[in-house]
Scaffold this motif. Sequence first.
Motif, short mmCIF file in Angstrom:
data_model
loop_
_atom_site.label_atom_id
_atom_site.label_comp_id
_atom_site.label_asym_id
_atom_site.label_seq_id
_atom_site.Cartn_x
_atom_site.Cartn_y
_atom_site.Cartn_z
N UNK A 114 0.74 -1.18 0.05
CA UNK A 114 -0.12 0.01 -0.01
C UNK A 114 0.74 1.15 0.05
N UNK A 115 0.26 2.27 -0.60
CA UNK A 115 1.18 3.51 -0.52
C UNK A 115 0.40 4.72 -0.05
N UNK A 116 0.98 5.57 0.49
CA UNK A 116 0.28 7.16 0.68
C UNK A 116 0.98 8.14 0.02
N UNK A 117 0.51 8.65 -1.08
CA UNK A 117 0.96 9.75 -2.33
C UNK A 117 0.97 10.98 -1.21
N UNK A 118 2.15 11.79 -1.33
CA UNK A 118 2.26 13.21 -0.98
C UNK A 118 1.91 14.18 -2.04
N UNK A 119 1.40 15.37 -1.86
CA UNK A 119 1.65 16.31 -2.90
C UNK A 119 2.60 17.50 -2.08
N UNK A 120 3.13 18.28 -2.98
CA UNK A 120 4.06 19.29 -2.81
C UNK A 120 3.26 20.40 -2.24
N UNK A 121 4.01 21.32 -1.31
CA UNK A 121 3.33 22.51 -0.81
C UNK A 121 3.50 23.58 -1.61
N UNK A 131 0.78 25.73 -3.89
CA UNK A 131 0.01 24.61 -4.46
C UNK A 131 -1.49 24.72 -4.38
N UNK A 132 -2.17 24.69 -5.32
CA UNK A 132 -3.90 24.65 -4.98
C UNK A 132 -3.83 23.50 -4.04
N UNK A 133 -3.78 23.85 -2.77
CA UNK A 133 -4.22 22.67 -1.71
C UNK A 133 -5.40 21.87 -1.64
N UNK A 134 -6.64 22.87 -1.91
CA UNK A 134 -7.94 22.42 -2.07
C UNK A 134 -8.23 21.14 -3.15
N UNK A 139 -7.45 12.93 -1.65
CA UNK A 139 -6.58 12.35 -2.71
C UNK A 139 -5.30 12.06 -2.27
N UNK A 140 -4.85 12.78 -1.04
CA UNK A 140 -3.39 12.43 -0.78
C UNK A 140 -3.42 12.30 0.60
N UNK A 141 -2.11 11.74 1.18
CA UNK A 141 -2.06 11.61 2.69
C UNK A 141 -1.48 12.89 3.49
N UNK A 142 -0.63 13.65 2.75
CA UNK A 142 -0.02 14.97 3.40
C UNK A 142 0.48 15.92 2.40
N UNK A 143 1.13 16.87 2.81
CA UNK A 143 1.80 17.99 1.93
C UNK A 143 3.17 18.02 2.60
N UNK A 144 4.19 18.02 1.39
CA UNK A 144 5.43 18.19 2.01
C UNK A 144 6.24 18.60 0.98
N UNK A 169 -2.38 16.51 6.77
CA UNK A 169 -0.87 17.23 7.63
C UNK A 169 -0.02 17.75 6.66
N UNK A 170 0.72 18.77 7.34
CA UNK A 170 1.90 19.36 6.66
C UNK A 170 3.11 18.44 7.21
#
Length: 421
Positions: A114-121, A131-134, A139-144, A169-170
Amino acid sequence: MLLKNCLAFIDDKFVKTDILIKDKKIVKIQKNIKEKDENIIDCKNNLVSAGFIDIHQHWREPGYSHKETILSASLSSACGGITCAGLMPNTKPVIDNLQNLELLEDLLKQSVIKSLPYAAISVGQKGEELVNLKDFKNRIFAFSDDGRGLKSNALMLKAMQEAKELNIPIISHCEELDLVNNGHCHDGKVSKRLNIAGISSESESVQVARDLLLANKTACKYHICHMSAKESVHLLRLFKSLGANVSGEVSAHHLVSCEDDILNDDGNYKMNPPLRAKEDKNELLKGLNDGTIEIIATDHAPHAKNEKEGGFNKAYFGIIGSSFAFSLLYTKLVLKKKTKLKTILNAFSANVKKRFNLKQCGELKEGSFADICVIDLNKEWILSEDKIPSLSKNTPYLGEKLHSKVILTIVDGKIVYKENE
């Protein structure tokens, strides 16, 4: 599937039991289960744990498949008992919009865990535009922006405010670039002996302090990546005592090694943050033992062989570890009575699940997903390149004799790794 003769780690206790798995889930945990099952596995009183959750890895796809692929990264994790991994967004392209996230999601069909994708801040992880956080809600686990510290105070404040609203989370790579000074290792004994530009502890702890202040102000769920400096531990301890919604992780290599272990100009010891002084390592271990640091992560960062050549001045930052992190910690810490086996197991499973409310990840409980690893604590082996499923072999621990080995890993009731006898 029926696991017989387990020494299972359940609710902070070691229990002799059997475990019955059906339709991806654990359906029964009790002694002497009498069940006709085509797949009966005798665990031979080996340790059975909930599968490890490693929230900090670099799987390199898309964009850097010469270092690692989704398949090889997930196989490496499975070999180390990891059943769920958090994937940092510093790919090519960076995961900073939904189109790029969907590209990653398509690639993730190759994963055996299993995986937990992040998106960039920030867009492109450049630290200039949020990034357009909304767009990433649900869709993602966290921002980093892992790989780079976010310099702008205002941008981090805004990110935390929006992430709080989204309940995402951040997870922050704390590095004040103005204080890095193009360094390659810790600013200490080794940097002076080898005449290499050093990276000060303050480059981390200054930004840790900034982030903790902002997290406390915004009530954002905030987590510090790969802590390395004693000052960072002190700061986290303080803000937790103030009731801030904050946590931190430590990598296996920062718990077992320090700058004293670097004898030569060896690029395999180059990582970010660097191995710091012995007193830093000791404070990290103290923080783990007293609960200040709740989580262990590998920061698995594969690089091709040529990218780690040329000593500290030329080598890329980062080392691997997903396939052997538990064995390293058990050998260097548990057997030497520097920490308890329970502490390591919880920091790799229950603490992570609880901190981030990970419903999809397993635990040893009836009704839970059957994400499980079996570990032979008595097995001795030499860490060699042929024992590492990762495409990259960049670790300073090659040749080490390790005690304990993951021998079986199960995800959703399916065997994804089995040690060759």
